[in-house]
Design an enzyme around this catalytic site. Sequence first.
Site: not given
Ligand code: NAD
Length: 415
Positions: A105, A221, A217, A219
């Site tokens: 990571k 996911a 969250g 974003g």
């Molecule tokens: P992203 O940047 O697309 O989205 C993150 C979201 O979380 C944003 O909308 C942000 O505004 C929100 N956020 C941040 N702080 C917050 C809070 N205090 N309260 C509510 N919302 C909050 O990121 P992502 O890629 O969707 O990743 C999100 C999670 O999923 C992370 O833990 C990441 O490690 C995990 N993840 C993502 C993937 C992937 O393929 N994208 C794969 C496995 C795990």
Amino acid sequence: MSKMNPYEMFLKQVDEAAPFLKVEQEFIDILKEPKEVLEITIPLRLDDGTVKVVKGWRSHHNNALGPYKGGVRYHSNVCKEEVMALSAWMSIKCATAMLPYGGGKGGIRIAPRELSQGELERLSRGFALGISRFMGTDVDIPAPDVYTTPQIMSWFVDTYEKVKGWSEPSCYTGKPLELGGSLGRGDATARGGMYVLREALKDMGLLGKPLTATIQGYGNAGSFAHALYDQIGIKVVGASDSKGGTYNPKGLDYADLMKHKRASGTVSDYPGGEKVSTDQILEAPVDILIPAALEGVVNEANAAKVKAKIVLELANGPTTPEADVILHENGTLVIPDVLANSGGVTVSCFEWIQGRTGDFWSEKTVHEKLDERLTQAFGEIWKIKKEHNIRMRQATYVRAMGRIISGMRFRGIWP
Ligand code: NAD
């Protein structure tokens, strides 16, 4: 928040699974340490001509089952312990999804939304250059995570290939299609979670019943979970992001909420719902809670207030070890991150395979292969959970640690 940092959370999770594995302690001890962690300093030239000194890390946790694999996170709270924990969770996750990978990571301590596009590009190229000697298609394959995108992967790949002087499309995943990305990568994390959730609902006799969910969250996911989960009968009634949340017990319309988010940058203030806090999203009276942001949001302080009967962890590390126990005692099933969000790295693996062979698959093939793999993983974990009468996270760790340790045993401990 938990008193533990994310790496201490990982150590506790390993200790909680270890008694169910009949293995020598030396293997557990090895799993408890990352193999190597690279710390880099990036001098970032800002648009106003000044230089900002930025810190970044890339952690290699374990590579018994294959090259290190895992995303790169841009966030103002990133620290070495967080990157180490995320790399360790990747080792467990890749073994859970039966991928030929170990865990890695990366992270940069920066608030990316404060940067211009030019600054973001210079920062990303600086990071790619800094870790270039630490990675490669058969060494370590980074991918997107929080606040990193296909555009950032493109700068990473371009920098890496220019440094090396050859084309190597599978050195990063999460790329745009034009640069060798895979169909089905965009929604893979949420989709994998849907397949796993479908299997759990089946076993619990809930599949086909009308169910409600909130998403913390919104974003990559989280928003794709909203888009997809009505396929398995789930109505999303609440969602939040870093600026706040919105709630409507009648359900939130995906297309309309996305339109609002694109226009305003947040789901908060959405006219189709009532304005709520992230805490209200976590504690809402729903069937399923989907944390999809950052670590430690379900913790000792609020776990007893969670009303959902299922927590589907699309985020990494959203539930602290203390909260995991409280939820279990209250009858809530926690589908752990290392299984629930493993769809992302699984389709990343599919991208890696396609890039190496030049044989690109249809979206239907990607979905089918993902479904098959995660349904199998779920079934095996569910069996271990029932056999030992343990939490699902423990069962997932038992199976994954068993696979990794088996790999280490065949290799032998050397040098
Ligand atoms: P992203 O940047 O697309 O989205 C993150 C979201 O979380 C944003 O909308 C942000 O505004 C929100 N956020 C941040 N702080 C917050 C809070 N205090 N309260 C509510 N919302 C909050 O990121 P992502 O890629 O969707 O990743 C999100 C999670 O999923 C992370 O833990 C990441 O490690 C995990 N993840 C993502 C993937 C992937 O393929 N994208 C794969 C496995 C795990």
